[in-house]
Design an enzyme around this catalytic site. Sequence first.
Site, PDB file in Angstrom:
ATOM      1  N   GLU A 279      61.063  35.097   3.464  1.00 27.15           N
ATOM      2  CA  GLU A 279      60.338  33.889   3.877  1.00 27.15           C
ATOM      3  C   GLU A 279      58.980  33.871   3.185  1.00 27.15           C
ATOM      4  OE1 GLU A 279      59.639  33.875   8.109  1.00 27.15           O
ATOM      5  OE2 GLU A 279      58.187  32.238   7.954  1.00 27.15           O
TER       6      GLU A 279
ATOM      7  N   PRO B 278      60.771  20.678   3.662  1.00 33.11           N
ATOM      8  CA  PRO B 278      60.206  19.331   3.614  1.00 33.11           C
ATOM      9  C   PRO B 278      58.752  19.271   3.140  1.00 33.11           C
ATOM     10  CG  PRO B 278      60.444  20.088   5.880  1.00 33.11           C
ATOM     11  CD  PRO B 278      61.181  21.073   5.013  1.00 33.11           C
ATOM     12  N   ASN B 279      58.481  18.220   2.399  1.00 34.19           N
ATOM     13  CA  ASN B 279      57.146  17.865   1.890  1.00 34.19           C
ATOM     14  C   ASN B 279      56.677  18.743   0.733  1.00 34.19           C
ATOM     15  OD1 ASN B 279      56.604  15.699   3.803  1.00 34.19           O
ATOM     16  ND2 ASN B 279      56.529  17.315   5.342  1.00 34.19           N
TER      17      ASN B 279
ATOM     18  N   ALA C 142      57.714  23.075   7.410  1.00 28.59           N
ATOM     19  CA  ALA C 142      57.530  22.833   8.848  1.00 28.59           C
ATOM     20  C   ALA C 142      58.731  23.285   9.679  1.00 28.59           C
ATOM     21  CB  ALA C 142      57.242  21.355   9.095  1.00 28.59           C
TER      22      ALA C 142
ATOM     23  N   ARG D 149      46.092  29.381  10.848  1.00 30.30           N
ATOM     24  CA  ARG D 149      46.031  27.922  10.964  1.00 30.30           C
ATOM     25  C   ARG D 149      46.262  27.514  12.430  1.00 30.30           C
ATOM     26  NH1 ARG D 149      49.455  25.099   6.473  1.00 30.30           N
ATOM     27  NH2 ARG D 149      48.251  23.329   7.291  1.00 30.30           N
TER      28      ARG D 149
ATOM     29  N   ASN E  96      60.936  28.873   1.414  1.00 32.31           N
ATOM     30  CA  ASN E  96      59.786  28.343   2.127  1.00 32.31           C
ATOM     31  C   ASN E  96      60.323  27.228   3.022  1.00 32.31           C
ATOM     32  OD1 ASN E  96      57.514  27.165   3.131  1.00 32.31           O
ATOM     33  ND2 ASN E  96      56.421  27.058   1.180  1.00 32.31           N
TER      34      ASN E  96
ATOM     35  N   HIS F 150      55.296  31.460   2.332  1.00 31.61           N
ATOM     36  CA  HIS F 150      54.437  30.300   2.595  1.00 31.61           C
ATOM     37  C   HIS F 150      53.235  30.360   1.672  1.00 31.61           C
ATOM     38  CE1 HIS F 150      56.665  29.432   6.253  1.00 31.61           C
ATOM     39  NE2 HIS F 150      56.629  30.722   6.493  1.00 31.61           N
TER      40      HIS F 150
ATOM     41  N   ARG G 176      49.600  17.107  -2.433  1.00 29.59           N
ATOM     42  CA  ARG G 176      49.582  17.274  -0.978  1.00 29.59           C
ATOM     43  C   ARG G 176      48.499  18.282  -0.571  1.00 29.59           C
ATOM     44  NH1 ARG G 176      53.908  20.744   2.603  1.00 29.59           N
ATOM     45  NH2 ARG G 176      53.026  20.200   4.623  1.00 29.59           N
TER      46      ARG G 176
ATOM     47  N   TYR H  71      47.252  23.810  -0.035  1.00 31.05           N
ATOM     48  CA  TYR H  71      48.475  24.223  -0.727  1.00 31.05           C
ATOM     49  C   TYR H  71      48.310  24.440  -2.230  1.00 31.05           C
ATOM     50  CZ  TYR H  71      50.514  22.905   3.742  1.00 31.05           C
ATOM     51  OH  TYR H  71      50.809  22.829   5.089  1.00 31.05           O
TER      52      TYR H  71
HETATM   53  C1  DQA Z   1      53.967  25.954   4.645  1.00 35.39           C
HETATM   54  C2  DQA Z   1      53.284  26.126   6.010  1.00 35.39           C
HETATM   55  C3  DQA Z   1      53.938  25.237   7.052  1.00 35.39           C
HETATM   56  O1  DQA Z   1      53.291  25.393   8.311  1.00 35.39           O
HETATM   57  C4  DQA Z   1      53.831  23.782   6.651  1.00 35.39           C
HETATM   58  O2  DQA Z   1      54.494  22.963   7.587  1.00 35.39           O
HETATM   59  C5  DQA Z   1      54.316  23.535   5.269  1.00 35.39           C
HETATM   60  C6  DQA Z   1      54.015  24.494   4.218  1.00 35.39           C
HETATM   61  C7  DQA Z   1      53.248  26.757   3.537  1.00 35.39           C
HETATM   62  O3  DQA Z   1      53.865  26.954   2.483  1.00 35.39           O
HETATM   63  O4  DQA Z   1      52.094  27.136   3.703  1.00 35.39           O
HETATM   64  O5  DQA Z   1      54.889  22.496   4.982  1.00 35.39           O
HETATM   65  O6  DQA Z   1      55.294  26.467   4.732  1.00 35.39           O
END
Ligand code: DQA
Length: 145
Positions: A97, A9-10, A76, A106, A73, A99, A17, A22
Amino acid sequence: MKFLVLHGPNLNLLGTREPGIYGSLTLADINGQLAQLATELPCELMFFQSNCEGELITAIQNCRDECRGILMNPAAYTHTSIAIRDALSAVGLPCMEVHLSNIHRREPFRHVSLIAPVAIGQICGCGHDSYLLGLRGLFNYVKNS
Ligand code: DQA
């Protein structure tokens, strides 16, 4: 050798964003860089992004006969989704995985990944390079296993 690249998501909002966290590349930019790397390795990639937990789970389930691994990825859902973790365990494909940000430096709620214990590895904090490093790692893992 085919892999599923899954974005949670997002991540569809990358580019605008919180660029300080990011970066300024869009999801299409990142997918383009992955596609370029895939031609070099070589391997095939399928891309999918969703803001919905269930759609991500269905994508994991549906790729099990076609793909050799998953680059993900979970965004959240990393920190909340037992269901995504269970789907990864159920299909049994190697999952890397990734990120963009370093989740360990964080907020405390981001320090825990429910996905990490069922992943072959976790790469974070390298911006879009996390994806490229993750694909290399996943490719080599599958090639050598
Ligand atoms: C994320 C880190 C997560 O904590 C966050 O909710 C994201 C992006 C990252 O790529 O740094 O949406 O996965």
